[in-house]
Design a protein around this motif. Sequence first.
Motif, PDB file in Angstrom:
ATOM      1  N   UNK A 106      13.579  36.238 125.915  1.00  0.00           N
ATOM      2  CA  UNK A 106      13.258  35.701 127.237  1.00  0.00           C
ATOM      3  C   UNK A 106      14.162  34.509 127.537  1.00  0.00           C
ATOM      4  N   UNK A 107      14.887  34.621 128.641  1.00  0.00           N
ATOM      5  CA  UNK A 107      15.766  33.562 129.124  1.00  0.00           C
ATOM      6  C   UNK A 107      15.085  32.976 130.365  1.00  0.00           C
ATOM      7  N   UNK A 108      14.643  31.725 130.313  1.00  0.00           N
ATOM      8  CA  UNK A 108      13.894  31.132 131.419  1.00  0.00           C
ATOM      9  C   UNK A 108      14.675  29.969 132.010  1.00  0.00           C
ATOM     10  N   UNK A 109      14.952  30.070 133.288  1.00  0.00           N
ATOM     11  CA  UNK A 109      15.647  29.011 134.028  1.00  0.00           C
ATOM     12  C   UNK A 109      14.646  28.336 134.961  1.00  0.00           C
ATOM     13  N   UNK A 116      10.992  22.624 145.922  1.00  0.00           N
ATOM     14  CA  UNK A 116       9.910  23.437 145.364  1.00  0.00           C
ATOM     15  C   UNK A 116      10.387  23.947 144.004  1.00  0.00           C
ATOM     16  N   UNK A 117       9.535  23.775 142.991  1.00  0.00           N
ATOM     17  CA  UNK A 117       9.891  24.208 141.652  1.00  0.00           C
ATOM     18  C   UNK A 117       9.662  25.694 141.451  1.00  0.00           C
ATOM     19  N   UNK A 118      10.447  26.250 140.566  1.00  0.00           N
ATOM     20  CA  UNK A 118      10.290  27.653 140.237  1.00  0.00           C
ATOM     21  C   UNK A 118      11.006  27.987 138.949  1.00  0.00           C
ATOM     22  N   UNK A 119      10.697  29.163 138.424  1.00  0.00           N
ATOM     23  CA  UNK A 119      11.427  29.645 137.260  1.00  0.00           C
ATOM     24  C   UNK A 119      11.816  31.098 137.488  1.00  0.00           C
ATOM     25  N   UNK A 120      12.938  31.438 136.901  1.00  0.00           N
ATOM     26  CA  UNK A 120      13.436  32.803 136.891  1.00  0.00           C
ATOM     27  C   UNK A 120      13.552  33.179 135.422  1.00  0.00           C
ATOM     28  N   UNK A 121      12.859  34.251 135.036  1.00  0.00           N
ATOM     29  CA  UNK A 121      12.864  34.681 133.643  1.00  0.00           C
ATOM     30  C   UNK A 121      13.515  36.058 133.569  1.00  0.00           C
ATOM     31  N   UNK A 122      14.580  36.167 132.789  1.00  0.00           N
ATOM     32  CA  UNK A 122      15.124  37.485 132.469  1.00  0.00           C
ATOM     33  C   UNK A 122      14.621  37.815 131.069  1.00  0.00           C
ATOM     34  N   UNK A 123      13.970  38.961 130.921  1.00  0.00           N
ATOM     35  CA  UNK A 123      13.449  39.394 129.622  1.00  0.00           C
ATOM     36  C   UNK A 123      14.033  40.745 129.246  1.00  0.00           C
ATOM     37  N   UNK A 124      14.303  40.895 127.970  1.00  0.00           N
ATOM     38  CA  UNK A 124      14.799  42.156 127.411  1.00  0.00           C
ATOM     39  C   UNK A 124      13.890  42.523 126.247  1.00  0.00           C
ATOM     40  N   UNK A 125      13.332  43.734 126.280  1.00  0.00           N
ATOM     41  CA  UNK A 125      12.406  44.176 125.230  1.00  0.00           C
ATOM     42  C   UNK A 125      13.004  45.267 124.361  1.00  0.00           C
ATOM     43  N   UNK A 126      12.584  45.240 123.092  1.00  0.00           N
ATOM     44  CA  UNK A 126      12.939  46.247 122.102  1.00  0.00           C
ATOM     45  C   UNK A 126      11.621  46.706 121.480  1.00  0.00           C
ATOM     46  N   UNK A 127      11.309  47.987 121.631  1.00  0.00           N
ATOM     47  CA  UNK A 127      10.026  48.518 121.166  1.00  0.00           C
ATOM     48  C   UNK A 127      10.152  49.091 119.771  1.00  0.00           C
ATOM     49  N   UNK A 128       9.116  48.868 118.965  1.00  0.00           N
ATOM     50  CA  UNK A 128       9.064  49.394 117.610  1.00  0.00           C
ATOM     51  C   UNK A 128       8.843  48.264 116.617  1.00  0.00           C
ATOM     52  N   UNK A 129       8.780  48.646 115.354  1.00  0.00           N
ATOM     53  CA  UNK A 129       8.491  47.652 114.322  1.00  0.00           C
ATOM     54  C   UNK A 129       9.735  47.156 113.603  1.00  0.00           C
ATOM     55  N   UNK A 130      10.807  47.912 113.641  1.00  0.00           N
ATOM     56  CA  UNK A 130      12.021  47.525 112.923  1.00  0.00           C
ATOM     57  C   UNK A 130      13.185  47.439 113.910  1.00  0.00           C
ATOM     58  N   UNK A 131      13.088  46.489 114.821  1.00  0.00           N
ATOM     59  CA  UNK A 131      14.096  46.399 115.882  1.00  0.00           C
ATOM     60  C   UNK A 131      14.871  45.081 115.847  1.00  0.00           C
ATOM     61  N   UNK A 132      14.672  44.296 114.796  1.00  0.00           N
ATOM     62  CA  UNK A 132      15.340  42.998 114.754  1.00  0.00           C
ATOM     63  C   UNK A 132      16.859  43.118 114.739  1.00  0.00           C
ATOM     64  N   UNK A 133      17.398  44.119 114.044  1.00  0.00           N
ATOM     65  CA  UNK A 133      18.857  44.302 114.036  1.00  0.00           C
ATOM     66  C   UNK A 133      19.371  44.656 115.418  1.00  0.00           C
ATOM     67  N   UNK A 134      18.662  45.530 116.119  1.00  0.00           N
ATOM     68  CA  UNK A 134      19.077  45.911 117.474  1.00  0.00           C
ATOM     69  C   UNK A 134      19.013  44.712 118.416  1.00  0.00           C
ATOM     70  N   UNK A 135      17.961  43.918 118.311  1.00  0.00           N
ATOM     71  CA  UNK A 135      17.826  42.737 119.172  1.00  0.00           C
ATOM     72  C   UNK A 135      18.904  41.707 118.861  1.00  0.00           C
ATOM     73  N   UNK A 136      19.176  41.506 117.579  1.00  0.00           N
ATOM     74  CA  UNK A 136      20.215  40.551 117.174  1.00  0.00           C
ATOM     75  C   UNK A 136      21.580  41.000 117.689  1.00  0.00           C
ATOM     76  N   UNK A 137      21.877  42.288 117.559  1.00  0.00           N
ATOM     77  CA  UNK A 137      23.158  42.812 118.048  1.00  0.00           C
ATOM     78  C   UNK A 137      23.254  42.659 119.561  1.00  0.00           C
ATOM     79  N   UNK A 138      22.155  42.977 120.283  1.00  0.00           N
ATOM     80  CA  UNK A 138      22.160  42.835 121.739  1.00  0.00           C
ATOM     81  C   UNK A 138      22.377  41.372 122.124  1.00  0.00           C
TER      82      UNK A 138
END
Length: 163
Positions: A106-109, A116-138
């Motif tokens: 999650x990248x929150x600006x 007026x205050x606000x935030x913009x959040x870009x989120x990227x999800x990786x589904x499953x139990x063994x996805x840390x390598x994929x997330x790290x590479x992304x």
Amino acid sequence: MKPPSFSLAGVPYFHRWSQGDQHEYTPKDQEDLEKWIDMVTLVVYPKVTDPQGLAMRANTLLDNYQATKSAKVVVLKTSSVPATKAKPAEHLVVALLATDAFLELAFTRFRLRKRVGGSVVYSRRFYGTDVSEAATAWLKKNGPATEKALLAWDAMPPPLAPK
């Protein structure tokens, strides 16, 4: 099909859900809010009207991440851009949220726009139990460009566009 609400980094996003001051958007083929991969969330803070209030909101997010019990949260980066005469202060929080079902980046600006205050959040999800390598590479491949695009993005559609 309705036209997209906005584009971020060249990707069109469509409105999917709103409640109160929170609004969620996903790309064309990610309508299912239970299985999205990319999401932009816009949050308006109507009572935040100055840089101190905005900094408090950013710090509240950090406090919430530290207090989270249902997910493992690692804050990967924080940064603040001081105010200038031409531009108000901004804050960025990048975090990794891990649950049993997915891993989310999650990248929150946080920013003020027309007092007026606000935030913009870009989120990227990786589904499953063994996805840390994929997330790290992304993250290694796309993290800097994602952060740059989010910080440069100035479209600010409703609800963040001032009335």
